[in-house]
Every structure is written in C-alpha cells, then in structure tokens.
Design an enzyme around this catalytic site. Structure first.
Site, mmCIF file in Angstrom:
data_model
loop_
_atom_site.group_PDB
_atom_site.id
_atom_site.type_symbol
_atom_site.label_atom_id
_atom_site.label_comp_id
_atom_site.label_asym_id
_atom_site.label_seq_id
_atom_site.Cartn_x
_atom_site.Cartn_y
_atom_site.Cartn_z
ATOM 1 N N CYS A 46 -70.376 -55.155 -23.507
ATOM 2 C CA CYS A 46 -71.816 -55.469 -23.497
ATOM 3 C C CYS A 46 -72.432 -55.236 -24.862
ATOM 4 O O CYS A 46 -73.314 -55.984 -25.304
ATOM 5 C CB CYS A 46 -72.543 -54.604 -22.465
ATOM 6 S SG CYS A 46 -71.886 -54.736 -20.802
HETATM 7 C C1 BEZ Z 1 -68.010 -53.398 -21.008
HETATM 8 O O1 BEZ Z 1 -69.114 -53.864 -21.263
HETATM 9 O O2 BEZ Z 1 -67.226 -53.110 -21.883
HETATM 10 C C2 BEZ Z 1 -67.580 -53.216 -19.593
HETATM 11 C C3 BEZ Z 1 -68.524 -52.934 -18.614
HETATM 12 C C4 BEZ Z 1 -68.101 -52.728 -17.322
HETATM 13 C C5 BEZ Z 1 -66.736 -52.829 -17.018
HETATM 14 C C6 BEZ Z 1 -65.822 -53.148 -18.002
HETATM 15 C C7 BEZ Z 1 -66.243 -53.351 -19.292
#
Ligand code: BEZ
Length: 213
Positions: A46
């Site tokens: 994210c």
């Molecule tokens: C991420 O944004 O890296 C992420 C968020 C939730 C689960 C897996 C990855």
C-alpha cells in the site's frame, strides 16, 4: 447490499478524510473520479501504491480525474502513515484518504470480501465518469500492487469512447488506431472521422486515434 455494476450511478456518501469531510458527489463535481481501497495503513504494498498515485497527479489532472483512497484505518493513522509514504516514496501525498472506520463506504461499495479477509478492504478500484456513473471496476488481492499505468490507459480508452465514439482494441496504447463503435454506420464515418478509416470487415472499422493532432 446490491452489487455495483457498470453503468450504475456511483453511490453517494459522506465520509471523513485526510482533507476534511467529503460528500462524494459534491467532491467529484464535473470531474471523473477514482475511488480505490487498500487493506491497511503502514503496509508495504500500500505504501508503494499511494506514493505512485501521488507521483501521477499531473497525469490524473490532465485527464480531469480526481483520486480518493480509502481504508478502514482512522484519520490519525492515515496522517502518520502519509509521513512515511512521503519519506520512503519521495513524494507528497496530494489526494484525500478516507478513514472508513465504521466501514460505511466499504460496505456500500462491497470492498470487504470476507473469504479474503473478514475485516480489511481488498484493493478495489472504481472509475467514475463525469456523469457519476461507474465506468470500470477492478478488484486486486492484498498481495498484488495495482498497475496505475494500466488505470491511465483504461481512462484514456473510456474518455475516447465518451467523447469521440471510438473503442480501443486489445492491448491498445495511446496513439494506436481505434475501433469505430458499432453504433456508427459505415456511411457516416467520413463525416465523423476525417482522418479516414479502414473497413477490415463490415463490423470492424479502424480509424486513427481521433483526439491527436
Ligand atoms: C501490503 O500492503 O503490503 C499488504 C497488505 C495486506 C496484506 C498483504 C500485503
């Protein structure tokens, strides 16, 4: 909760964001919009996504598109995380992030898919036209960061259809020839597309991209 389908009016809502209270339809005004959710603040994928969106602001502005992100984290969390995004991605977050702690918007837009995660939003994307209608929906899993070049490509295609009566073929990129939409009769093409056209089949008429010099 009914599924949101292409052509539906994007449901309106009022929500708190990092840039204040947003009434979605008022905030959109005459612009196109992208509403996109991410699973959680302070997560790696994210962080890269929101940094990328910030860097693409000029591209979105050029297309008259306003962008708003969303997760179920709170405002304080968003503000703290924005500092990290700016620091690690070398950018300045320049769009609002909705704090959907009560999941009102997530549920309205079906952004929580319980068999993927019971509490967190998946990576939903809704592209909304200037007429407030939903033009595109895409859903990615938490583990896959979105391709924002593809989103720009799709918006270019959607706007060509909205304003120039052409569709775009497989793997189309900006500058490639376009498909004349079936609603245009072949005898009317010369008057609408002065750059010319090629009739490959009666149902497959190609023309140079009409909005380029
Ligand atoms: C991420 O944004 O890296 C992420 C968020 C939730 C689960 C897996 C990855």
């Amino acid at each position: 909760m009914a599924a949101i389908r292409l052509g539906d009016v994007a449901p309106n809502f009022t929500a708190e964001s990092t840039e204040g209270t947003i009434n979605f339809h008022d905030w959109l005004g005459d612009s196109w919009g992208i509403l996109f959710s991410h699973p959680a603040d302070y997560t790696p994928v994210c962080t890269t996504e929101l940094g990328t969106v910030a860097k693409y602001k000029a591209e979105f502005d050029k297309r008259n598109v306003k962008v708003v992100a969303l997760s179920v984290d709170g405002i304080d969390s968003h503000h703290g995380w924005i500092n990290d995004i700016n620091e690690t991605q070398g950018t300045t977050v320049n769009f609002p992030i909705i704090a959907d702690e009560d999941r009102k918007v997530s549920e309205l837009y079906d952004m929580i898919h319980p068999n993927a995660d019971s509490k967190l939003t998946v990576r939903s994307v809704f592209v909304i036209g200037a007429d407030k209608k939903v033009k595109l929906t895409i859903t990615y899993p938490a583990s896959t960061g979105r391709n924002f070049d593809e989103l720009l490509r799709v918006i270019d295609s959607l706007q060509l259809t909205a304003y120039h009566k052409v569709a775009t073929p497989a793997n189309w990129e900006n500058g490639d020839d376009c498909v004349v939409v079936p609603a245009v009769a072949t005898e009317d093409i010369p008057g609408i597309f002065p750059k010319g056209f090629k009739e490959v089949k009666p149902y497959l008429r190609m023309t140079p991209q009409p909005n380029l010099d």
